[in-house]
Each structure stands twice: as C-alpha cells, then as structure tokens.
Design an enzyme around this catalytic site. Structure first.
Site, PDB file in Angstrom:
ATOM      1  CD  GLU A 215      -7.676 -12.220 -17.515  1.00  0.00           C
ATOM      2  OE1 GLU A 215      -6.978 -11.666 -16.651  1.00  0.00           O
ATOM      3  OE2 GLU A 215      -8.893 -11.990 -17.642  1.00  0.00           O
TER       4      GLU A 215
ATOM      5  CG  ASP B 259      -4.221 -13.036 -13.899  1.00  0.00           C
ATOM      6  OD1 ASP B 259      -3.456 -13.129 -12.924  1.00  0.00           O
ATOM      7  OD2 ASP B 259      -5.429 -12.779 -13.793  1.00  0.00           O
TER       8      ASP B 259
ATOM      9  CG  HIS C 139      -2.057  -0.930   1.146  1.00  0.00           C
ATOM     10  ND1 HIS C 139      -2.735  -1.180  -0.021  1.00  0.00           N
ATOM     11  CD2 HIS C 139      -2.662  -1.686   2.097  1.00  0.00           C
ATOM     12  CE1 HIS C 139      -3.710  -2.047   0.215  1.00  0.00           C
ATOM     13  NE2 HIS C 139      -3.680  -2.374   1.488  1.00  0.00           N
TER      14      HIS C 139
ATOM     15  CB  CYS D  83      -5.276  -3.755 -20.071  1.00  0.00           C
ATOM     16  SG  CYS D  83      -5.937  -5.421 -19.862  1.00  0.00           S
TER      17      CYS D  83
END
Length: 579
Positions: free
Chosen positions: A433, A457, A190, A504
């Site tokens: 993916e 992925d 984070h 993407c």
C-alpha cells in the site's frame, strides 16, 4: 425534475415521498435557583440514561439486521454518553453556572464539536458527528420529544431528509422504505454504508432535495447512477419499472452463481474472496458467494470497547471465521492496523501533523510488541482450524518485514515450549500500500508467501491526494497510469518469485478494473460481500488470454479517462452487469 447526487447504494426505488423533518429544539438559557441545581443534574442524568437505553435497543436491532460491524457504530455513541469528560463537563456547567441542562448541554457540545471539526484527522472529525447525533438525542428527551418511528408506514415510501443518522438508518424497515435521498452525505457516511448492507437504494449529497420535494410527491431514486426524479413523466416511470425488473432479475441470476467457482471463459480459475471486520461479516460473505476471506480487518475487534481484547477473545473470533468457511478456504488475517483514521480510546497515541504517514499499523506493532505478540499468538492458535494466513499492513521496507517475522518466530517458539498447537507452515504475506514497497516488490517477494495490494492507500499515497478531501478527490484515480504500472510491477514480481498476488482494496470489486487486473495476472480479488456475485458473473464472460493484450495496451495509455473508456468499449459485458 431531475436531481443529481452521489450514488450511495445501488438499485431503484419508486413511491411517494415522506419528508423526515428535523424536530428543532430551541434552547433558552434559564438561571436556576440554588435549590434547583441538584434536581437539574438528576434530570440531565435521567435523560442521558434514557438515551443510552434507547441506543442499546437500536444497537441490537442493527446487529440482527446488519451484523456486528455496523452495530458497533452505536457502541461508539454509547461510549460518548458514558465519557466523563463530556457528560461530566455538562454536569459541572449546570452546577457552576446554575443553568438549565439544555443550555449546559448545548454550550459544552458546541465546544466539543468545534474542537473535533478543526482537527486534520478524519477519524476525529467523524467523532464530531457522533457527538452531534447523541447530544441531539439527549436534547430532544430533555425537551419531551420521544423517539420517532421509521417502521410503521402504511405503504412503501421514499424517505427524504437533510441527513439520516445511523440510528435512523438502523431502524428502517426494508418492506416499508423503498429508498431514501438526503441533502448531505457521501459514499462513506454511516447512512450510506448501512443502506448498502440493507440493500436499500439511496442517493446522498443532493443539496436542496428537502426543499424541492413535498410529502406525497412521486419519486424515483436511481441508486446506481445517483439520480432522483420528482414527479416524473409516465414514460420515465415506465422506463424505470423496466430497469427495476431487469435489476431484480439480474440479482436473481447472480444468486445462481453463489456456489460456483470463479472461472474465466477460457478455463482460468481465480479466487473471489471478501473483506470482513468480524465473524458476523463472514456469515454474510459466505451467503454472498465469497470463496474465503481476503482481508480480515482485525482492528474492529479492538474498537468500541474500553480495553484490549484478550488473546482468547481474539482466538475465538479468528477461529469462528476459519470454521465458518472450512479447512480449504483461505482466511487472510491482517495484523492490527490502528492509527491514521482509527484510534483506540484506551491506547495513548501521539499527536501528529499527518497521522496517515505516522505512527500506525506495523510501525506501532513493532514498537509495542506486547500488543503485537498477543495477536500473533491468537492467529497462530486459530491456524489449526482452517487455511489461515497472516498479513502485515503498511510495510515500507525489507527491514520492517524481517523485524515482523522475527517477532512471529519468537511467538512460534513460545507456543512450542508451551506445547500449544499451531500450523508451522501458515502462509505469511504483506500488503502493498506504500509506493516504496511496490518499487522493491522483487526484493520483498523473496521473503513472503504472497502480496495483497491495498489500493485504497496505494492510490492516495501515489497521487498525494486525500480521497476524503473534496478539493483534491478528483486526483484519487484507480485507473491512473502510475497506479496501474505499480500494480503490474507488484504482480509480476510476485509471479517471478513463484508467489501469488491478490488485491484487497475497493478497486478489486470495480467491474471496469477487473479485466485489466485479470490481464495483468492477479490471482485473488478481495472485495465487499455484495460485489462478489457481480464480479463472478463478469469473470465467467471474460477470456483471460485476450485480456493480457488488453492490459498491455492499457499500460501504454496516458490518462485515467482514456483507460476507463477503452476498457468499457472493449468489454461490453461490464455495461450488461452494471446497468
């Protein structure tokens, strides 16, 4: 003294060190008298409420500084403190064992953390970090320790800490904190994500920096290379001052390209678009020169809440992004991708040995068409407000694709009957993916309008390597020949069918990958907002015709290392933009 860590947020920071010391609370177990128990429960509840109020303030600061997506971290923290299974267990411990709130909090928290950290699911392990963060906040309030300020330094400092919690990072003042370095953490933690959003240079995972640096030491943080120097020589300081000037000048040059098209040196135009999670992110994407949205991660609309978003809530969120970019700019909305490492507290999911290969994304949506149809209605309604496109995630077979399109056809018919307007010619595509989808891309291309290659992925499925697992992360190789051949196969299949192909995943914004992908003929590159302008600067220096030959040579090479070195030697502009 040089320290090597993980480059978390690019740029250079210099200044005096400020050690952020963790205020340890020693918990002593105390047995309560019967008449003290109710008062202790009330004391605990008051401190929980204080912590929630503090987190609400921090959440709003994060929203203003960083946008909605980063602010939702604090919604998750608030939900932990509102979870009756967690706080209820602590209250029950106070009552049943007649112990002080600090002892009850620590015992219950330790049990929760142990359970979560033992799970295979990465998402659930992250929840352990959330519980640790919020429990520490409540424990400090019980001990009478109030919130520390990270905004009032008299001069810009370099923060040194074991780790920075999300609430620490959200409160940083960019004018007062030049950069930070931590013992632990990774690029996906984070604090690292928020540092990139705030453009604060950061290096994490330094393992020992807290013990090595002292308050007032002069530090250099090289967030581009993942290096930290403690009390460097005057020569090194001068060298980094020059690097910083060049970096800032280059950032200024990038900003001049904000409103320019993405056109190669030989006149070939491509699309550089952005990945977002909510309407606020779209504002940042446009500010950073994105020509549209290549991946709208709709799952963020479902997270950080206790029920499903309504059709109207979703419609307004999709419409807002379409209107932000205008009628011509593409807005690719991905249908719900829940499962794997993303769970909803209000959606019961099966326990799975390997959730990344399980009940998720399109598989869940085809099973729960009640959820799927609500989202499709909202997307179709928003399609009249811009160049909206729909994209299905996790498609592995032509049967799944046809089933998804059948549900879409049913929703379209329902809207027609209700006389609700939508764009009947809205483009519909799918993510590639899963290696199985890449292998049959020639068949799938006949039934979609476009492909978008999700490399995050695709790489880990192709290499059978979890990128979050440190022991096998070396196998997560974007430049592996197997991965590149699959990508090329998908692009060629799309073009043969007269369709366009985009990407993407993180690879789309990788400056070394861009020349290869251009040479393969990739039409659209979707990336984080901060990557758009450096990518455009590179694209404008490249000759696409020459890159076709480069891509052909790369596809014959045997190792990822050989490929990466070859491209960087051939394309000197990469170093000029990265440096």
């Amino acid at each position: 003294m040089e320290w090597k860590g993980i480059a978390a947020a690019s740029g250079y920071a210099m200044g005096p060190a400020f050690l952020l010391k963790e205020e340890k609370v020693t918990v002593a177990k105390r047995t309560l008298k019967p008449e003290e128990v109710d008062m202790e429960v009330k004391r605990f509840d008051a401190k929980v409420q204080q912590a929630i109020s503090e987190l609400e303030v921090i959440k709003e600061k994060a929203r203003q500084k960083l946008g909605d997506e980063e602010a939702e971290i604090f919604s998750a923290h608030i939900l932990v403190l509102q979870d009756p299974e967690y706080t209820g267990a602590i209250r029950e411990k106070i009552k049943s064992d007649a112990v002080n709130a600090e002892a009850a909090l620590q015992e219950v928290t330790d049990n929760f953390i142990m359970i979560f950290e033992s799970m295979d699911n990465e998402y659930m392990r992250e929840r352990a970090a959330d519980i640790r963060d919020v429990s520490g906040r409540v424990l400090q309030r019980l001990a009478g320790i109030e919130e520390k300020s990270l905004e009032n330094f008299s001069e810009p400092v370099v923060l040194i800490a074991n780790d920075l919690t999300p609430s620490d990072t959200a409160q940083l003042n960019r004018d007062k904190v030049a950069g930070f370095a931590t013992n632990i953490g990774g690029r996906t933690s984070h604090s690292a994500i928020m540092a990139r959003s705030m453009e604060i240079p950061a290096v994490v995972g330094l393992k020992g920096i807290v013990d090595a640096a002292k308050d007032g030491d002069y530090l250099i943080v090289d967030g581009s290379q993942g290096l930290v120097y403690i009390n460097p020589s005057e020569e090194l300081k001068a060298s980094y001052h020059e690097k910083q000037k060049k970096y800032e000048a280059r950032q200024a040059e990038f900003k001049k390209l904000k409103d320019e098209h993405s056109i190669t040196a030989d006149g070939h135009r491509i699309e550089l678009v952005s990945n977002i999670g909510n309407p606020q992110d779209a504002v940042g994407a446009k500010r950073n020169g994105a020509e549209g949205i290549g991946l709208y991660r709709t799952e963020f609309l479902y997270m950080g809440r206790d029920n499903f978003p309504t059709e109207d809530e979703q419609f307004e969120a999709y419409k807002a992004v379409a209107e932000q970019f205008g009628k011509e700019s593409p807005i690719v909305i991905r249908s719900l991708d829940i499962g794997g490492d993303k769970h909803l507290p209000y959606l019961e999911m099966p326990e799975e040995m390997n959730p990344f290969l399980g009940y998720r994304a399109i598989r869940l949506c085809l099973d729960r068409t009640d959820i799927f149809k609500v989202q499709l209605r909202a997307i179709l309604r928003a399609s009249v407000f811009g160049n909206v496109k729909l994209m299905y995630p996790m498609i592995s077979s032509i049967t799944e694709l046809r089933q998804a399109n059948q549900v879409l056809a049913e929703v379209k018919n329902e809207l027609r009957v209700a006389n609700i307007p939508f764009n009947d010619k809205m483009e519909v595509g799918m993510m590639i993916e899963i290696p199985a989808a890449a292998v049959i891309a020639d068949q799938l291309a006949k039934e979609v309008d476009f492909f978008s290659i999700g490399t995050n992925d695709l790489i880990q499925y192709t290499m059978a390597a979890d990128r979050m697992n440190e022991r096998v992360s070396y196998l997560y190789q974007p430049f592996n020949p197997a991965v590149l051949r699959l990508i090329n196969m998908v692009i060629q299949a799309a073009h043969k069918a007269g369709k366009w192909a985009g990407m993407c995943g993180e690879m789309a914004g990788n400056l070394t990958a861009i020349p290869i992908l251009l040479g393969m003929g990739l039409d659209e590159f979707s990336m984080s907002a901060s990557s758009v302008l450096p990518a455009r600067a590179l694209v404008r220096k490249l000759n696409r015709a020459e890159l076709t030959t480069l891509a052909e040579k790369v596809l014959e090479m045997e190792t990822a290392e050989e490929i990466k070195l070859f491209v960087e030697e051939q394309i000197t502009a990469i170093a000029q933009i990265q440096d």
